[in-house]
Write an enzyme that holds these catalytic residues in place. Structure first.
Site, mmCIF file in Angstrom:
data_model
loop_
_atom_site.group_PDB
_atom_site.id
_atom_site.type_symbol
_atom_site.label_atom_id
_atom_site.label_comp_id
_atom_site.label_asym_id
_atom_site.label_seq_id
_atom_site.Cartn_x
_atom_site.Cartn_y
_atom_site.Cartn_z
ATOM 1 N N ARG A 1 0.798 -1.233 0.000
ATOM 2 C CA ARG A 1 0.000 0.000 0.000
ATOM 3 C C ARG A 1 0.823 1.271 0.000
ATOM 4 O O ARG A 1 0.306 2.336 0.280
ATOM 5 C CB ARG A 1 -1.012 -0.027 1.149
ATOM 6 C CG ARG A 1 -1.952 -1.205 1.025
ATOM 7 C CD ARG A 1 -3.131 -1.195 1.958
ATOM 8 N NE ARG A 1 -3.846 -2.446 1.752
ATOM 9 C CZ ARG A 1 -3.567 -3.577 2.393
ATOM 10 N NH1 ARG A 1 -2.628 -3.607 3.326
ATOM 11 N NH2 ARG A 1 -4.220 -4.677 2.120
ATOM 12 N N ASP B 1 -14.251 -8.757 12.114
ATOM 13 C CA ASP B 1 -13.189 -8.306 11.203
ATOM 14 C C ASP B 1 -13.249 -6.789 11.021
ATOM 15 O O ASP B 1 -12.905 -6.253 9.980
ATOM 16 C CB ASP B 1 -13.289 -9.032 9.834
ATOM 17 C CG ASP B 1 -12.072 -8.789 8.944
ATOM 18 O OD1 ASP B 1 -11.037 -8.323 9.456
ATOM 19 O OD2 ASP B 1 -12.164 -9.063 7.736
HETATM 20 CA CA CA Z 1 -8.966 -8.654 8.438
#
Ligand code: CA
Length: 715
Positions: free
Chosen positions: A137, A322
């Site tokens: 990234r 998550d």
């Molecule tokens: Ca994750």
């Protein structure tokens, strides 16, 4: 004294040897300039707003905006195209950015010519340790040096002039675990920090700080505590451990990896870091007695000089979905209730848009920017979300919004100080969370504690009953303009596709730029959201565009290359560019007076080759199917026309010669140079036989279909 300096400077200028900055020279003075013509951080300057002050390109002349140059940034490890997610820097006419695996590119930002390229020489087996592709990234550039974290865990410092390695440090605490690096480094004061990825495989997140010049390790901050019986690496963990069950599943790491875009305020000398999700997801499998589980899903403010925590704010206490808080952090000076505040803003996965006082961590506001059903609101007094119960999937499966990709993922959002709006690439992805009772931690193996079969859109028939009574069950992507002060939507557009909502750039030209996976760069009016122009590039775009000026000309550039989580999440929307054009990474630049963008070659669909003769055993086929979906499907599919949405070899099209060496490929790694590493550590010969049987069965079925279709055509 002063006069003599001026005279020397004058002479130097006359003689044509005026001292210029060395390549890649960004220092504190420079990064504080908010009207810079260069792009000096992932988000433009220290405020990381993904906003450009340039306005040469504007709504009045957009018809003249066209292609300036392109740079081929396809991965040279293996032959597989990978996703590109970084936002490039531009410093004094040179672009620095990273691609898959941690490759670094230095490019003439006026012409697109390569100046140098750094190959991190990552062992292809690291491919198997990623949740979401071998992406990177971005880099950090500071005082003539370029910093990158490589997929295999090294923090590398390169000379900005020629790409030579100045230092390289191993950042991993344990190489037997599935740590990787996909996130960008962040410079703060005299150090550069790097985090890691891997929470879906059971790791313990941390960040490490290195001296900018020597690479000497200065400090390390663990995001979650380890087993308290073993003591604490730093005192913050003692405090954090009080929010965990002392008998937590410490072996599974706890998670909290840092892989997103951080920020640094040089005036406050505070480093802001967003932390990731839990491991495993269900808290009852992780920290059985519950607790907030600090510092999961949090924003941390750290003194970079000594690594001490100054304040922290947890966006999702007791994280089970998550819900990372690794989304990009934007600094701004906002007037809130008549008072000018130095704030930071984040739209993490959990669906709330947060504004915090960035000096103190005080929560100023938190409203829903997307569909949220797991919490009703955030209590501003306690700073905590008030849970509804709809998110609690322990006793029965629950449809939850947002879900795994979040209401907003890693794709950077943008803030325009000119319109006062934040532009969020919003994801609506309702998901049925179902606990995987058989979860047990196994090194290097994907393990989150939830089930994936038919639980996400479009949902299996048998799971559709969990949608009943829920209002928001449709998958959708939006570009949303959010007013952070009013905490409401200013405008929004529904994307024509799902699974491909790119990062955003806003500019002083009253424009918003966003690429999507249809292979178009779209340009909107920043104030109203009116679509002003779209440029077909033929490559799916996930990364955020950026802007810079050279020799009086403004450029817009973006890394185009589809992959990442968007591709791995499942069969991709038929309208995506990858259903038409070959998908490979490139950097594209545009300017006024530019031409048409060259399109990639079209996808070619090959026929199903005749399958090999193999006696099939139903039990083996079944076992093979299960192994295939555990170990192979992260890269490979075995079905019809997978060329459209995956350029990994389609395992239903394996030719007899390859079937002949199938075991050597899977167990001995004979195709490792192509990126197909050995699986000998997790599969044995019988397993491989089973997988092969499953594949041959698939291929046989598809081959028969193909034959009968051809016969019909000929009749
Ligand atoms: Ca994750």
């Amino acid at each position: 004294m002063r006069e003599s300096i001026i005279i020397i400077a004058l002479f130097a200028t006359i003689l044509g040897c005026k001292k210029e900055n060395p390549e890649g020279w960004i220092d504190e003075e420079r990064i504080l300039i908010e009207t810079a013509r260069d792009w000096l951080s992932l988000g433009g300057n220290y405020k990381q707003q993904h906003y450009s002050n340039l306005d040469q390109i504007n709504s009045g002349n957009l018809e003249d905006l066209g292609f300036a140059w392109e740079y081929d940034a396809r991965s040279t490890i293996g032959r597989i195209p990978r996703g590109l997610e970084a936002t490039p820097f531009v410093v004094d006419g040179i672009m620095y950015t990273s691609g898959a695996w941690g490759f670094v590119y230095a490019i003439n930002a006026k012409t697109g010519e390569e100046i140098w390229k750094y190959d991190p020489k990552v062992d292809a087996s690291y491919n198997r340790r990623t949740c979401c592709d071998v992406v990177n990234r971005g880099v950090a550039v500071w005082k003539g040096k370029v910093y990158v974290g490589t997929l295999d865990g090294y923090m590398v410092c390169l000379n900005a002039k020629d790409g030579k390695v100045l230092w390289r440090k191993d950042t991993f605490t344990d190489r037997t675990l599935a740590y990787t690096i996909t996130g960008p480094p962040q410079v703060a004061g005299d150090i550069v920090i790097i985090g890691n990825s891997g929470a879906e495989f059971g790791v313990r997140g941390y960040i490490t700080a290195y001296d900018l010049d020597s690479g000497e390790q200065k400090w390390r901050f663990f995001i979650v505590p380890g087993d308290p019986k073993k003591g604490f690496e730093h005192k913050e963990l003692e405090m954090a451990s009080k929010t965990w069950d002392p008998n937590s599943n410490w072996e599974a790491g706890g998670g909290g990896t840092v892989w997103g875009q951080s920020a640094y305020d040089p005036k406050l000398n505070l480093l802001y870091v967003g932390t990731g999700n839990s491991s495993p997801y269900p808290i009852w499998l992780r920290s059985p007695s519950g607790g907030d589980n600090l510092f999961l899903s949090s924003i941390l403010a750290i003194n970079p000089d000594n690594g001490k925590l100054i304040w922290h704010y947890q966006t999702t206490p007791g994280e089970i979905w998550d819900y990372t808080s690794t989304q990009n952090i934007i600094l701004a000076d906002l007037e809130i209730q008549g008072e000018k505040r130095k704030v930071l803003m984040q739209a993490p996965k959990n669906g709330f848009f947060y504004i915090l006082d960035r000096a103190t961590g005080e929560l100023l506001s938190a409203e829903k920017y997307t569909k949220v059903n797991w919490a009703s609101h955030v209590d501003l007094k306690t700073g905590k979300p008030v849970k509804t119960g709809q998110g609690w999937y322990k006793d029965e499966p629950k449809l939850v919004n947002p879900s795994l990709p979040g209401g907003h993922s890693w794709n950077p959002m943008s803030y325009s100080p000119k319109t006062g709006l934040v532009y969020i690439p919003e994801i609506i992805y309702p998901w049925i969370y179902m606990v995987d009772e058989s979860f047990e931690f196994k090194k290097l193996k994907w393990g989150t504690g939830i089930l994936y079969d038919g639980t996400g859109p479009p949902y299996s028939e048998e799971n559709r009953k969990y949608l009943l009574g829920q209002t928001d069950t449709v998958e959708m992507n939006k570009l949303k303009a959010w007013d952070p002060i009013k905490q409401q939507v200013a405008w929004e557009i529904v994307q024509p596709v799902t699974r491909g909502n790119g990062g955003v750039l806003s500019t002083a030209g009253n424009l918003v730029f966003q690429g999507i996976n249809t292979g178009y760069l779209k340009i909107y009016e920043a104030a109203t959201g009116e679509l002003l122009k779209e440029i077909e590039v033929g490559t799916g775009i996930m990364a955020a565009p950026m802007s810079y000026e050279i020799d009086g000309e403004q450029y817009i550039a973006v890394m185009a290359g589809y992959g990442g989580n968007e591709l791995i999440i499942g069969p991709v929307d038929k309208r995506a560019a990858i259903h038409k054009y070959q998908n490979y990474g490139r950097i594209l630049a545009f300017k006024l007076g530019g031409g048409d963008t060259p399109l990639p070659p079209k996808v070619v669909i090959s026929k199903i080759p005749e399958p090999i003769e193999l006696e099939l055993d139903e039990q083996m086929v079944e076992k093979g199917e299960s192994l295939f979906f555990t170990y192979c499907v992260g890269c490979h599919l075995a079905g019809e026309n997978t060329e459209y949405y995956s350029q990994y070899p389609n395992l239903a099209k394996v030719i007899p010669a390859t079937h002949g060496i199938f075991k050597d490929i899977v167990l001995k790694g004979v195709f490792a140079p192509n990126g197909m590493a050995s699986f000998a550590d997790v599969l044995d010969e019988n397993d491989v036989d089973a997988i092969q049987q499953y594949l041959v069965k698939q291929q046989t079925g598809l081959y028969k279909n193909q034959e009968s279709q051809e016969k019909n055509q000929n009749d």
